[in-house]
Scaffold this motif. Structure first.
Motif, PDB file in Angstrom:
ATOM      1  N   GLU A 121      -2.977  23.894  15.543  1.00  0.00           N
ATOM      2  CA  GLU A 121      -1.971  22.884  16.406  1.00  0.00           C
ATOM      3  C   GLU A 121      -1.693  23.171  17.540  1.00  0.00           C
ATOM      4  O   GLU A 121      -2.057  22.180  18.469  1.00  0.00           O
ATOM      5  CB  GLU A 121      -0.637  23.079  15.546  1.00  0.00           C
ATOM      6  CG  GLU A 121       0.189  21.948  15.865  1.00  0.00           C
ATOM      7  CD  GLU A 121       1.686  22.371  15.279  1.00  0.00           C
ATOM      8  OE1 GLU A 121       1.976  21.610  14.321  1.00  0.00           O
ATOM      9  OE2 GLU A 121       2.469  23.130  15.743  1.00  0.00           O
ATOM     10  N   GLN A 122      -0.953  24.194  18.102  1.00  0.00           N
ATOM     11  CA  GLN A 122      -0.732  24.497  19.417  1.00  0.00           C
ATOM     12  C   GLN A 122      -0.185  25.785  19.708  1.00  0.00           C
ATOM     13  O   GLN A 122      -0.090  26.652  18.582  1.00  0.00           O
ATOM     14  CB  GLN A 122       0.688  23.505  19.986  1.00  0.00           C
ATOM     15  CG  GLN A 122       1.727  23.890  19.338  1.00  0.00           C
ATOM     16  CD  GLN A 122       3.087  23.316  19.712  1.00  0.00           C
ATOM     17  OE1 GLN A 122       3.133  22.657  20.818  1.00  0.00           O
ATOM     18  NE2 GLN A 122       4.187  23.601  19.152  1.00  0.00           N
ATOM     19  N   LYS A 170       7.285  20.825  16.539  1.00  0.00           N
ATOM     20  CA  LYS A 170       5.832  20.157  16.244  1.00  0.00           C
ATOM     21  C   LYS A 170       5.297  18.961  17.064  1.00  0.00           C
ATOM     22  O   LYS A 170       6.520  18.264  17.495  1.00  0.00           O
ATOM     23  CB  LYS A 170       6.144  19.495  14.863  1.00  0.00           C
ATOM     24  CG  LYS A 170       4.428  18.981  14.134  1.00  0.00           C
ATOM     25  CD  LYS A 170       5.200  18.470  12.904  1.00  0.00           C
ATOM     26  CE  LYS A 170       3.699  17.875  12.264  1.00  0.00           C
ATOM     27  NZ  LYS A 170       2.595  18.677  12.091  1.00  0.00           N
ATOM     28  N   THR A 179       4.314  15.525  18.954  1.00  0.00           N
ATOM     29  CA  THR A 179       4.212  13.974  18.209  1.00  0.00           C
ATOM     30  C   THR A 179       2.855  13.511  18.061  1.00  0.00           C
ATOM     31  O   THR A 179       1.782  14.343  18.686  1.00  0.00           O
ATOM     32  CB  THR A 179       4.923  13.230  19.086  1.00  0.00           C
ATOM     33  OG1 THR A 179       4.541  13.008  20.254  1.00  0.00           O
ATOM     34  CG2 THR A 179       6.290  13.603  19.111  1.00  0.00           C
ATOM     35  N   MET A 180       2.565  12.514  17.413  1.00  0.00           N
ATOM     36  CA  MET A 180       1.177  11.981  17.328  1.00  0.00           C
ATOM     37  C   MET A 180       0.763  11.614  18.629  1.00  0.00           C
ATOM     38  O   MET A 180      -0.347  11.571  18.864  1.00  0.00           O
ATOM     39  CB  MET A 180       1.257  10.694  16.237  1.00  0.00           C
ATOM     40  CG  MET A 180      -0.305  10.357  15.793  1.00  0.00           C
ATOM     41  SD  MET A 180      -1.250  11.744  15.138  1.00  0.00           S
ATOM     42  CE  MET A 180      -2.999  11.148  15.051  1.00  0.00           C
ATOM     43  N   VAL A 201      -0.454  14.663  20.656  1.00  0.00           N
ATOM     44  CA  VAL A 201      -1.824  15.226  20.030  1.00  0.00           C
ATOM     45  C   VAL A 201      -2.909  14.040  20.628  1.00  0.00           C
ATOM     46  O   VAL A 201      -4.075  14.571  21.046  1.00  0.00           O
ATOM     47  CB  VAL A 201      -1.791  14.905  18.364  1.00  0.00           C
ATOM     48  CG1 VAL A 201      -3.243  15.273  17.772  1.00  0.00           C
ATOM     49  CG2 VAL A 201      -0.758  16.017  17.929  1.00  0.00           C
ATOM     50  N   THR A 230      -1.804  18.695  12.194  1.00  0.00           N
ATOM     51  CA  THR A 230      -1.777  18.265  13.236  1.00  0.00           C
ATOM     52  C   THR A 230      -3.402  18.488  13.887  1.00  0.00           C
ATOM     53  O   THR A 230      -3.860  17.570  14.640  1.00  0.00           O
ATOM     54  CB  THR A 230      -1.312  19.270  14.040  1.00  0.00           C
ATOM     55  OG1 THR A 230       0.251  19.019  13.933  1.00  0.00           O
ATOM     56  CG2 THR A 230      -0.978  18.738  15.694  1.00  0.00           C
ATOM     57  N   ALA A 289      -5.424  15.729  12.379  1.00  0.00           N
ATOM     58  CA  ALA A 289      -5.039  14.311  12.982  1.00  0.00           C
ATOM     59  C   ALA A 289      -5.758  14.323  14.206  1.00  0.00           C
ATOM     60  O   ALA A 289      -6.470  13.061  14.645  1.00  0.00           O
ATOM     61  CB  ALA A 289      -3.508  14.356  13.096  1.00  0.00           C
ATOM     62  N   ALA A 290      -5.723  15.447  15.042  1.00  0.00           N
ATOM     63  CA  ALA A 290      -6.341  15.377  16.282  1.00  0.00           C
ATOM     64  C   ALA A 290      -8.007  15.136  16.100  1.00  0.00           C
ATOM     65  O   ALA A 290      -8.741  14.335  16.929  1.00  0.00           O
ATOM     66  CB  ALA A 290      -6.408  16.546  17.096  1.00  0.00           C
ATOM     67  N   ALA A 294      -3.275  10.251  11.316  1.00  0.00           N
ATOM     68  CA  ALA A 294      -2.512  11.145  10.310  1.00  0.00           C
ATOM     69  C   ALA A 294      -3.462  11.523   9.193  1.00  0.00           C
ATOM     70  O   ALA A 294      -4.019  10.541   8.602  1.00  0.00           O
ATOM     71  CB  ALA A 294      -1.299  10.693   9.969  1.00  0.00           C
TER      72      ALA A 294
END
Length: 469
Positions: free
Chosen positions: A318-319, A375, A377-378, A381, A406, A409-410, A415
């Motif tokens: 994710e990050q 988290k 956001t879209m 991302v 996440t 989605a990336a 999503a």
């Protein structure tokens, strides 16, 4: 009474000002008696005016913060104004800063606001360019023209963000030099002392042009956010005039293309168009990522991917977390330990795979001394998706693994439910696999459920290992 002359260094002489104030207060010298100057020939104090070993002064925190900002202003009256403020506070007006209508407070507040804005502009509009280092290795040089004496105030940002690079910042009022260990102040420089460009700028302009949205062109707003005086030092602004002129035609072309497009886009053509001028090496891409302004709030610097180019498997998380942000490496925190353990049980060598994140900066909320993960956001991302897809193009793994929703989605561009999509898949033209993020395992409160989830995660990794063999 005779005036008391105080001579300080030209610029933001905070140490000299503090020492002078201690001696003035110890000598009970009123503000109207003090003549502040930058005349280094004069004695700082008249004989017998104040003791040389004056004790420190206790001031409200807000006063100390205001002094550290206003001292950077180029107004020659700044020292006199600040001493008036300190004198009044020590004479009993402890809540003076809360009186916004007071003329002295109002003027000093405006000066502090000006300094904050100047520091922000230096952080936002300074660009490093690579030069040949006589000592060998890489070195980066930037030119900037601050309006005030903000070099020392702005320096911590660059040290923290570019700690692993050797760099110099040149300005007309002085220079800063970082050698990866210590920061030193140098003399003033000329614009000609800094490089005009470097090989990376074509790639940076290519990225800027690829994300430029012609439908949202607003030249007035652009100049408000990025004053024109900084344009000549920014590689991306070399393309602004052309992009603005071409915006109407590009907008019409986008509308016509959208109307003529089939229901399903051709991914290969879309990728080729977007990345036509992309960096050609992972090293060049990482330089761009490291130099990019963090999108998420609170982030200091980018955490880059790690692992060999040509790795058979690329894991996308994710990050970065708190520990990853501090160490500058991906998956070194608690979730990273879970991932390493599961990889080992699945027969995957961590050193042979590539690990990275969909979002390159740590997004967090400060709660006391702790930095609590937030988290992305879209929208955030999607902002980082360009970097991620370029990264995977250059690493060229056989299999890409999305760790969590996440990352999925990336890679997909929308999503994704991990529960529904878990398992083998494709990400555009890449073989892929979706599984949970290891941090999910840490959040399961029931021990039996946690044990089963971990077994399922290891099973996923075994399938991934087999698919990439």
């Amino acid at each position: 009474m005779q005036p008391v002359h105080v001579a300080l260094e030209t610029g933001a002489d905070l140490a000299g000002f503090r020492a002078a104030v201690r001696r003035l207060i110890a000598g009970d010298i009123r503000p109207e008696r003090v003549v502040w100057s930058h005349d280094d020939v004069r004695d700082i104090f008249g004989a017998g005016d104040a003791p040389a070993d004056a004790p420190p002064i206790a001031l409200p925190r807000g006063i100390a913060e205001l002094v550290s900002l206003v001292i950077c202003h180029n107004d020659p009256e700044r020292y006199a104004l600040l001493y008036q403020l300190i004198w009044r506070v020590l004479q009993g007006e402890r809540a003076l800063l809360e009186i916004a209508s007071d003329p002295l407070v109002h003027r000093l507040s405006l000066m502090a606001k000006t300094i904050r804005r100047d520091i922000h502009k230096m952080h936002a509009f300074l660009r490093f360019r690579e030069v040949e280092d006589p000592a060998g290795g890489e070195r980066y040089v930037a030119w900037f023209e601050p309006e005030h004496h903000i070099l020392e105030a702005a320096a911590p940002f660059f040290v923290e963000r570019f700690r692993n690079l050797a760099w110099s910042i040149l300005t007309p009022i002085g220079s800063l030099h970082w050698d990866r260990a210590a920061l030193t102040r140098g003399p003033a420089a000329r614009r000609a002392d800094a490089p005009d460009s470097d090989p990376l700028e074509a790639a940076w302009r290519g990225y800027y042009e690829s994300v430029f949205n012609p439908a949202r062109v607003n030249p007035t707003a652009m100049r408000g956010h990025m004053p024109k005086k900084y344009w000549r030092n920014l590689p991306e602004t070399q393309a602004v005039s052309t992009l603005v002129q071409q915006a109407p035609q590009r907008m019409r072309a986008m509308v016509e293309k959208e109307a003529a497009m089939p229901s399903k886009r051709d991914p290969e053509k879309a990728v080729a168009a977007m990345h036509e001028r992309a960096p050609k090496t992972l090293k060049a891409l990482n330089k761009l990522i490291a130099a990019a302004e963090p999108l998420v709030p609170g982030a200091d610097h980018a955490v880059l991917g790690e692992g060999p180019e040509g790795a058979a498997i690329a894991f996308v998380g994710e990050q970065p977390g708190d520990q990853e942000d501090r160490e500058g490496k991906p998956f070194v925190g608690p979730a990273g330990k879970i991932l390493n353990q599961a990889m080992e049980e699945a027969g995957i060598d961590r050193k042979s795979v590539y690990v990275t994140n969909a979002v390159k900066h740590f997004k967090f909320e400060q709660r006391g001394k702790k930095r609590i993960h937030q988290k992305p956001t879209m929208g955030e991302v999607k902002h980082y998706r360009w970097w991620l897809m370029q990264e995977l193009d250059l690493v060229h793994p056989k299999l890409v693994v999305a760790l969590g929703a996440t990352a999925a989605a990336a890679l997909v561009g929308k999503a994704v439910s991990v529960t529904k999509a878990r398992g083998k898949t494709t990400f555009e033209n890449r073989l892929g696999y979706i599984t949970v993020h290891p941090s999910y395992l840490l959040r399961i409160p029931d021990e039996a459920a946690k044990h089963q989830a971990y077994k399922d995660f290891v099973a996923d990794l075994k399938r991934i290992h087999k698919m990439a063999a």
